[in-house]
Every structure is written in structure tokens, then in C-alpha cells.
Design a protein around this motif. Structure first.
Motif, PDB file in Angstrom:
ATOM      1  N   ARG A 111      44.353  37.897  40.361  1.00 59.52           N
ATOM      2  CA  ARG A 111      44.796  39.273  41.191  1.00 59.52           C
ATOM      3  C   ARG A 111      46.236  39.514  41.105  1.00 59.52           C
ATOM      4  NH1 ARG A 111      40.376  39.969  45.020  1.00 59.52           N
ATOM      5  NH2 ARG A 111      38.821  38.482  44.427  1.00 59.52           N
ATOM      6  N   ALA A 112      46.966  38.578  41.130  1.00 62.01           N
ATOM      7  CA  ALA A 112      48.562  38.926  40.869  1.00 62.01           C
ATOM      8  C   ALA A 112      48.797  39.443  39.367  1.00 62.01           C
ATOM      9  CB  ALA A 112      49.424  37.432  40.945  1.00 62.01           C
ATOM     10  N   ALA A 113      48.083  39.195  38.682  1.00 60.87           N
ATOM     11  CA  ALA A 113      48.183  39.537  37.269  1.00 60.87           C
ATOM     12  C   ALA A 113      47.596  41.133  37.107  1.00 60.87           C
ATOM     13  CB  ALA A 113      47.610  38.706  36.239  1.00 60.87           C
ATOM     14  N   LEU A 114      46.596  41.247  37.766  1.00 58.13           N
ATOM     15  CA  LEU A 114      46.068  42.288  37.916  1.00 58.13           C
ATOM     16  C   LEU A 114      47.006  43.494  38.506  1.00 58.13           C
ATOM     17  CD1 LEU A 114      43.096  44.067  37.561  1.00 58.13           C
ATOM     18  CD2 LEU A 114      42.706  43.572  40.019  1.00 58.13           C
ATOM     19  N   ILE A 115      47.528  43.390  39.425  1.00 55.10           N
ATOM     20  CA  ILE A 115      48.384  44.332  40.234  1.00 55.10           C
ATOM     21  C   ILE A 115      49.532  44.475  39.518  1.00 55.10           C
ATOM     22  CG2 ILE A 115      47.172  44.339  42.574  1.00 55.10           C
ATOM     23  CD1 ILE A 115      49.169  42.650  43.773  1.00 55.10           C
ATOM     24  N   THR A 116      50.216  43.423  38.688  1.00 58.11           N
ATOM     25  CA  THR A 116      51.472  43.534  38.316  1.00 58.11           C
ATOM     26  C   THR A 116      51.667  43.771  36.531  1.00 58.11           C
ATOM     27  OG1 THR A 116      51.731  41.382  37.663  1.00 58.11           O
ATOM     28  CG2 THR A 116      52.457  41.972  40.018  1.00 58.11           C
ATOM     29  N   GLY A 117      50.450  43.617  35.829  1.00 58.93           N
ATOM     30  CA  GLY A 117      50.548  43.964  34.674  1.00 58.93           C
ATOM     31  C   GLY A 117      51.194  42.800  33.977  1.00 58.93           C
ATOM     32  N   ARG A 118      51.494  41.610  34.675  1.00 64.78           N
ATOM     33  CA  ARG A 118      52.215  40.429  33.907  1.00 64.78           C
ATOM     34  C   ARG A 118      51.362  39.164  34.022  1.00 64.78           C
ATOM     35  NH1 ARG A 118      55.480  44.517  36.680  1.00 64.78           N
ATOM     36  NH2 ARG A 118      57.310  44.786  35.741  1.00 64.78           N
ATOM     37  N   ASN A 119      51.630  38.227  33.193  1.00 69.78           N
ATOM     38  CA  ASN A 119      50.893  37.046  33.399  1.00 69.78           C
ATOM     39  C   ASN A 119      51.017  36.372  34.609  1.00 69.78           C
ATOM     40  OD1 ASN A 119      49.392  36.574  30.786  1.00 69.78           O
ATOM     41  ND2 ASN A 119      51.565  37.040  29.935  1.00 69.78           N
ATOM     42  N   HIS A 120      50.033  35.551  34.921  1.00 69.50           N
ATOM     43  CA  HIS A 120      49.945  34.983  36.393  1.00 69.50           C
ATOM     44  C   HIS A 120      51.214  33.934  36.477  1.00 69.50           C
ATOM     45  CE1 HIS A 120      47.746  31.951  33.855  1.00 69.50           C
ATOM     46  NE2 HIS A 120      47.562  31.240  35.005  1.00 69.50           N
ATOM     47  N   HIS A 121      51.641  33.174  35.648  1.00 70.65           N
ATOM     48  CA  HIS A 121      52.795  32.423  35.919  1.00 70.65           C
ATOM     49  C   HIS A 121      54.161  33.180  35.781  1.00 70.65           C
ATOM     50  CE1 HIS A 121      50.024  29.262  34.170  1.00 70.65           C
ATOM     51  NE2 HIS A 121      50.473  28.503  34.893  1.00 70.65           N
ATOM     52  N   SER A 122      54.069  34.520  35.108  1.00 68.54           N
ATOM     53  CA  SER A 122      55.240  35.324  35.280  1.00 68.54           C
ATOM     54  C   SER A 122      55.621  35.758  36.569  1.00 68.54           C
ATOM     55  CB  SER A 122      55.118  36.233  34.255  1.00 68.54           C
ATOM     56  OG  SER A 122      55.026  35.754  32.875  1.00 68.54           O
ATOM     57  N   VAL A 123      54.472  35.928  37.309  1.00 65.01           N
ATOM     58  CA  VAL A 123      54.692  36.389  38.695  1.00 65.01           C
ATOM     59  C   VAL A 123      54.415  35.124  39.646  1.00 65.01           C
ATOM     60  CG1 VAL A 123      54.072  38.775  38.154  1.00 65.01           C
ATOM     61  CG2 VAL A 123      52.400  37.391  38.581  1.00 65.01           C
ATOM     62  N   GLY A 124      54.788  33.895  39.409  1.00 62.93           N
ATOM     63  CA  GLY A 124      54.628  32.671  40.326  1.00 62.93           C
ATOM     64  C   GLY A 124      53.321  32.514  40.869  1.00 62.93           C
TER      65      GLY A 124
END
Length: 819
Positions: A111-124
Motif C-alpha cells: 500500500r505504501a508503494a501503491l500511493i507513492t509510486g516508489r518501492n516499499h523499502h524506499s518509503v520505509g
């Protein structure tokens, strides 16, 4: 790549109240324009000027982004499943089906990747927030340099709303202390109606409107259900926006709790599914039936084969006892009812777009599952998922049968047998959490946009990852990714738009997303232009409490697949192409370094109780002088695996008193300190399987009293987890209840809860929200009718001695040698 937005579009007379403009999107929010009017000494000689209202580019679509929970490839009828999902079928028939859509293998990372367009580790979000650790890839904090799609669309003139599951607010920032910048309303969504956390009791959820907790189900227990209420609220929201300004486009993220445990459909839906007898011949036959359907639909290649049934992991159907078969069928019928019920309510939301005349220019993206089907109920399933998170995942059928008649109601927190989960991931194998197998990461999706997509009913095979959704939405809207947001330079979008696949001429075009890594709790894979390197599964999802792989990067057995030829990962080529394995291992390391995957950590349960910066961190004493409710578990005093003392200074009125002094958790695991008909009671609810009670024999006389519950823990506590050793958790202890210094009850507990209380319940003082810890004694809210002068909680955590450390180091070495 995201298309460059067209030149600035201005409508109306500049300076007039009706003027509008698009923005360059170099920075958000856009800078205030220079005043364009005339100012003289008096108004009659002056000329007013209004800044134009910011709007999206002309014809930018409404966007409805739907993502369901814990649903594998074989769940919906749209992709060969037996569970009826007519809403998903409708969108597929009006648009496109995608059969190569990838997740991260776990819910909030996806879900973090879905709303940011970045990989999940990239967004913590290397893992869920409840397992977060103090490393950039794992701290569950989406950086300010990675604005969400909600924020981008909001500043470009959209109305933005989020309904349902929010598992991207850090568990240590979920209280009313805030901060609220990582709640939906702080991440660019103007309106939020949903729950915060991974699970939610659909009958009595921890529900919020924006940042205020609400209780619309009170007085309707067992009748009100969030699945319907959420659709109702979304329909009301979009209707209000439309009636106020029909021209304003809407972006909705719609994230129902289904089909994450607990599986909570209404009786009407359970009866509908039960009458269909879909599962009477067991999970192996179900798998074969789904696979045949998938081939008929052209979703799976005709020459594909299934991997063998994992007899060493999941008992074949024919070897089950009659009680197990009866129980398992009940479990799966409730799950299926939950999926069908959710799809129906999603259909109501889509129909409202049509009724408002908006569907023609609405981009609907309906993703089935944020990961593969969950197997966290274990091979036998469970009436209470909280039991799984405390290491109780093999409850015998005869114990579970006591819950048969209430399965899926407000009296269970239920999950199904992993045998069904394996079948619902057909044509793949393994489950949620398994990032190296397609059963954990290969989802499916349907997309419609009547104004744009004309190849209706088509199938798309291009590689798509959830990080590709944001750039696709932005390209569809003609909006550039911003360079700056709130003065902070933005990190690049890491996904690749799949808008090109909307055109029939590109139906068979090569995938533009070429390389993608996967990693979850030490299991990992790398996709590279059709090739997939993956680590062999070394832990089933229900095996969360054993020693972790000390070197998850290298201590692995590697498998290699050519997905162009072997669509569902059945033909391992690692032995045939060792050089390819070596090359892809090196490429994974490069990707892992680029996207904050290191340091890799294969631990699971140990991370649940890892230290993190919540508001209780470093504190051993807590004092409360006024009733308060709704403090989430992640921000409340943690008393598990420790000694502790609760002291309540109260005044009992002349007529006597009763009610809750303090409680944490609820019907499915927690504790309560309360007055029952004037008598003091301390109760431990051990995941709804046992309740241990201490109580005074006499009602408290009117006047002031000091009540104390003291617990002495016999264990080494969470410090043992630093050594991959769980022996210090869930150990025995002795509790003593005192009234005015006099002991009124003492009792030993042979075992205690090792990991968590019920996550979706809160810490409450003076009353009890949501469910109670003991239905036999009281019904919430059970307000305290005595005056609370002061409540003091002291926690004494075990400290490891040098001798303890040596023993644990030795035990850890022995474990590693035995592996």
C-alpha cells in the motif's frame, strides 16, 4: 516515464472569480500568483483581481483506485475463481484484465508503494509498521520527499478521499497525540473514513472520520457492518462533491478490509455461498477446478501445469477427519462470503459514478489483493487470529468446533485453513509473506476508462508492479510528478506508467517495466525481463517464532525461472544456468542497495516487540487522573513479558459503584481491571480460549479505596529476542489483588501472552470501547461510576544478567548449528 503536462491552460477572464488555471507542477503547492489588478487610493478607481482557481488539465478523469486485502490470483471469478465477483467481472468486460500485476507480498508495504509510486523499502515500509525497526527501509515513515498521489492530485484541483484500511500510519503515531502528518488527511487526502492498522473487526471497528474516532455501530452490534457502511459513506461523499461542484474531478482510494482476517460477512452472504456447495470436495479439487477455469478464460497458458500438492506442509483433504472437513468447509464459506459481499458493495460505489453521469470519464483500477492469500491461520485455521500472533496456530478441530455456529460473527476473529489459501493462489503456490513465490506476489487487476479504453474485454500480459499505478494515474490526468513539495525536493518516481497498454495496438507490446526486486522478511527474488531468480521458501507464514536465518542474503537455496516459457514458476533452471544465477544475484544486490533493502532481516515475531519511538518508549511509570479512551496499542503501556503493578485510587459513592477502571484489548485478547457489583476484579483474556480472574469477595464500602493488582513475571522478557531466542516470552507469573493494602486474591498463571493484545482495540480508562474482555461480566461501554482520583501503572522489565547473556549466546549457536 511520465508524460510532460501540456502548456498551462487558462479558462475564463483573467482576474475574474470564475477564472481557472492548470499549474506547471514544478512545486506544490503552487506559488501565489502576482496580483494582476490595479490599486489606487480608493476602490472606485481600483480594479479587483482574483487568483485563478487551480484545476487539473482538461478531460482529466475521475479516479477510483480499489485494492482488496489478502486475496490471491485464484479468488475472483474474473480470473477463474469460484467466488462470484460480478463487479470485477463488469469492469473487466468494460475494460481490460491484467494477469501480471505484482505486489510486495505483504499488506502495508504494498500500500505504501501503491500511493507513492516508489518501492516499499524506499518509503520505509520494508515490513508493516508493527514490525518497524530503526533503519531507513524499515521505519514505516514515508519521507517528505516522496509525496503521495493524493497530495499531487489534491494540489492540482482534485477532491481526494480515502476509504477503508489505512496501514500506512506508523503504529507509534496513531494516537490523538499525533502527529497527524502520516494519517491520510496529512498525506493529501482531504477526507478519510476507515480504520488505522492491519486488521479490523468489521462488526465493531476502530473507525475514524478524518482523525476523530467514531462509533456508528453502537446499539447495532451484530447488525451494522463496515463493508456496507463504508460503501454508504463513499456514495455520500462523492454525491456531496458532485452536487456542490459537478466539474471537480474526484480521486478515491477504496481499500476494504476484505478479505483480511477476521472474515466478517453478513449472514445473508454466508447463506448465499453455503447454498452453492462450492467447497464440498476439498481444497485440492478446488485448485484443479480454478486452474481449468483459468485456462478456459485464456488467463493462463494452455500448456501450464500445477506444482504438486505440498503434502509435507498441508495435509491432503482425504486424510482429514470428518470434524476437520466440516470445520474447514465452514471456514472457507465464510471467507468466500466475505469476498463476494465486498465485491457487491464495491459495485454500489461504481454504480454511483454511473448514476452521477461520471463513469464515462472515470479511470477505475481494481486490484485483487495487496498480496497473495493469507495462510496466517495455519494449517488448521483459527477462530481468533490474535492467537496466531501469540504463537497458537494449531488449535485442534475439536476446540475450534465450539465456535462453529458463530464463525464469522462478532464472536470470532476468524481465519481459514492454509489449504484453502494455497488453492486460492492458483495457478501459483505459497502465500502472503512469501516474496520469492508467485503465490505471494502475483496479483491480478481490472481497469476500465470508457472514454479512453476501447479494447473492451481484452487481456494484458505486461509486467506491472504496484509502483506503476501512480505514474499511470498522473499520465492519464496529464499531470507531471512535482519537483518540489512544501519546499522539499522530491525523490524520483520509481514506477513505470502502463498507460500504453490501454491501446489495442499495444496489447502485445513488450513490458516497459523491465527489472523489479522483491524482499520480505529475508525471502527475496529478482525479476529481470522475463527471468525470475528466487530464494527457496524456508519458512511457512505461520512459522513466525523460530530462529531467523542469520544471513538472508547468502544463506539461501536459489531457484531460477524463465517466466516467458514457464508462466507459473514450475520449472527450476538454476542447475542448468549457474552463470545466470550469479549475474542475477549481483543485480539483486545492486537493486537492494539502491532502494534501502539493507540491512536484511529474516526475523518475524521478534520484530513485533522491537523498540520503536512510541510515546511510551523509555518510560516505566504512567499516571492518569482523568478518564480517557482510544489510545492504540502502539502508543499504550506495554506490559507483556514483564512484572507490573496497577494501582487505582478511587472513591465509591454511597450507592456503590461498578464499571471499568482500565482495560486494554478486547474480546479476542486483553486485560481488564474493573468493579463488578461493587467487587474489584482483574481479568486476563488469553485469546478467547481461557480467562483468568482475580476478584474480591465483598463489595467496596462507600468512601475512598486503593486497589492494586501486582504481577511478578518469571521470565527473561523481550531481551531474549536479541539472541533469536523466544524462551523468555509468555512465561508464568503470579498475580496478587489487594484492596487497601490487604490481599484478597492470589493466583499463579502457568502461561501469559507473549506478543500482542488485540491490535484493533485500544487502551481505555474509565470505560471500555469496542468489545469487552469478558462478555459474561459486562457489556461495553461499562462506565466507571466511582470517582477515579489516580491510576498509576509501573512496569518492571527483566534485565539480562551476564550469565543470562552467556546462556542465550550458547543457545543461539546451537540453533544455528542444528540448522
Amino acid at each position: 516515464m511520465i508524460c510532460v503536462a501540456s502548456a498551462q491552460q487558462i479558462t475564463g477572464v483573467p482576474g475574474s472569480p470564475s477564472a481557472t488555471t492548470t499549474i506547471s507542477n514544478r512545486q506544490l503547492p503552487p506559488p501565489d500568483p502576482k496580483f494582476g489588478g490595479v490599486i489606487k487610493d480608493d476602490a472606485l478607481q481600483s480594479k479587483y483581481w482574483w487568483a485563478p482557481r487551480v484545476v487539473p488539465p482538461k478531460a482529466a478523469p475521475n479516479v477510483l483506485l480499489i485494492i482488496t486485502d489478502d486475496a490471491g490470483f485464484g479468488v475472483p471469478s474474473t480470473f477463474g475463481g469460484v467466488i462470484p465477483t460480478p463487479t470485477m467481472d463488469r469492469i473487466a468486460n468494460e475494460g481490460l484484465r491484467y494477469n501480471r500485476v505484482f505486489s510486495t507480498a505483504l499488506c502495508s508495504p504494498t500500500r505504501a508503494a501503491l500511493i507513492t509510486g516508489r518501492n516499499h523499502h524506499s518509503v520505509g515500509f520494508g515490513v508493516i509498521s508493527e514490525q518497524s525497526t530503526g533503519f531507513p527501509g524499515y521505519n514505516s515513515i514515508i519521507g517528505k520527499d516522496k509525496a503521495t498521489v493524493g497530495r499531487i492530485l489534491l494540489d492540482n484541483g482534485y477532491s481526494t478521499a480515502w476509504f477503508g484500511k489505512d496501514h500506512n500510519t506508523p503504529a507509534f503515531a496513531a494516537s490523538q497525540v499525533g502527529p497527524f502528518d502520516h494519517w491520510p488527511t496529512g498525506m493529501g487526502f482531504e477526507y478519510f473514513y476507515g480504520f488505522v492498522g492491519g486488521d479490523a473487526n468489521q462488526w465493531e471497528p476502530n473507525l475514524f472520520r478524518n482523525t476523530t474516532q467514531i462509533y456508528p455501530f453502537q446499539g447495532q452490534e451484530g447488525q451494522w457492518n463496515l463493508v456496507t457502511a463504508m460503501a454508504d459513506d463513499a456514495i455520500d461523499y462523492m454525491t456531496r462533491i458532485h452536487q456542490t461542484d459537478p466539474s471537480k474531478p474526484i480521486f478515491i482510494k477504496y481499500a476494504p478490509g476484505a478479505t483480511h482476517a477476521p472474515h466478517h460477512p453478513t449472514k445473508e452472504w454466508v447463506d448465499k455461498i453455503s447454498a452453492m456447495h462450492l467447497f464440498d470436495d476439498g481444497y485440492e479439487k478446488l485448485r484443479e477446478r480454478i486452474f481449468a477455469n483459468q485456462k478456459k478464460l485464456g488467463i493462463v497458458p494452455q500448456d501450464a501445469t500445477l506444482t504438486p500438492w505440498p503434502k509435507d506442509v498441508l495435509k491432503p483433504w482425504d486424510e482429514l477427519s470428518p470434524d476437520e472437513k466440516k470445520l474447514f468447509i465452514r471456514q472457507v464459506e465464510v471467507f468466500a462470503a466475505y469476498a463476494a459481499y465486498s465485491d457487491y458493495e464495491i459495485g454500489r460505489v461504481i454504480q454511483q459514478f454511473q448514476d452521477l453521469g461520471k463513469l464515462e470519464n472515470t479511470l477505475v483500477i481494481y486490484i485483487n489483493g495487496d498480496n497473495g492469500t493469507s495462510a496466517e491461520g495455519g494449517p488448521l485455521g483459527t477462530p481468533n487470529e490474535v492467537a496466531f500472533f501469540n504463537g497458537l496456530n494449531m488449535l485442534p478441530a475439536e476446540v475450534q468446533m465450539k465456535f462453529y455456529d458463530v464463525w464469522g460473527t462478532q464472536y470470532t476473529y476468524n481465519h481459514m485453513s492454509a489449504g484453502w489459501s494455497w488453492a486460492f493462489d492458483t495457478p501459483f503456490d505459497w502465500f502472503k509473506q512469501n516474496a520469492s513465490r508467485l503465490g505471494g506476489i502475483n496479483q491480478n487487476m481490472v481497469v476500465s476508462w470508457p472514454a479512453r479504453i476501447k479494447d473492451t474485454g481484452g487481456v494484458r500480459n505486461q509486467f506491472v508492479h504496484v509502483i506503476d499505478v501512480v505514474p499511470t494515474i498522473l499520465e492519464a490526468a496529464g499531470i507531471k510528478a512535482p519537483e518540489m513539495v512544501d519546499g522539499i525536493k522530491q525523490a524520483p518516481i520509481e514506477g513505470t506508467s502502463f498507460l500504453y497498454t490501454f491501446d489495442e495496438k499495444n496489447a502485445r507490446a513488450p513490458s516497459r517495466h523491465k527489472t523489479q526486486y522483491f524482499e520480505m522478511m529475508g525471502q527475496w527474488a529478482l525479476y529481470d525481463d522475463g527471468w525470475l531468480l528466487s530464494t527457496k521458501v524456508n519458512r511457512a507464514p505461520w512459522e513466525a517464532f523460530g530462529p531467523a536465518n542469520p544471513d538472508p542474503l547468502n544463506n539461501q537455496a536459489f531457484q531460477l525461472y524463465n517466466l516467458n516459457d514457464n508462466w507459473n514458476q514450475t520449472d527450476d533452471l538454476a542447475a542448468k544456468y549457474p552463470q545466470k544465477v550469479k549475474e542475477m544475484r549481483a543485480k539483486f544486490v545492486a537493486e537492494a542497495k539502491k532502494y534501502q533493502v539493507f540491512p536484511m532481516d529474516a526475523s518475524v515475531a521478534a520484530r513485533i516487540v522491537a523498540p520503536r519511538p512510541n510515546i511510551t518508549a523509555g518510560r516505566s511509570e504512567f499516571v492518569y487522573t482523568h478518564p480517557m479512551v482510544g489510545l492504540p496499542q502502539g502508543d499504550s503501556p506495554f506490559i507483556l513479558d514483564a512484572s507490573y503493578t496497577f494501582t487505582a485510587d478511587i472513591e465509591v459513592p454511597q450507592q456503590g459503584a461498578e464499571g471499568m477502571i482500565v482495560t486494554s484489548g478486547g474480546r479476542f485478547g486483553g486485560y481488564g481491571f474493573y468493579l463488578l457489583k461493587g467487587r474489584p476484579v482483574w481479568l486476563w483474556n488469553l485469546v478467547d480460549l481461557e480467562r483468568v480472574k482475580w476478584e474480591g469477595q465483598e463489595p467496596l464500602a462507600p468512601g475512598r479505596h486503593v486497589l492494586e493488582y501486582d504481577f511478578k513475571y518469571d521470565g527473561l522478557g523481550v531481551g531474549t529476542l536479541a539472541f533469536n531466542n523466544f524462551s523468555g516470552l509468555g512465561r508464568p507469573g503470579t498475580g496478587t489483588l489487594k484492596v487497601d493494602g490487604k490481599v484478597v486474591d492470589t493466583k499463579a498463571m502457568p502461561k501469559t501472552l507473549p506478543m500482542i493484545l488485540q491490535w484493533d482495540e485500544s487502551f481505555d480508562i474509565g470505560s471500555d470501547t469496542l468489545t469487552g474482555v469478558n462478555d459474561a461480566d459486562y457489556k461495553p461501554p461499562f462506565p466507571l461510576t466511582a470517582k477515579l482520583n489516580k491510576l498509576t501503572i509501573k512496569v518492571d522489565r527483566p534485565q539480562l544478567s551476564p550469565a543470562d547473556i552467556k546462556k542465550l549466546e550458547a543457545a543461539t549457536r546451537n540453533n544455528q548449528m542444528s540448522e
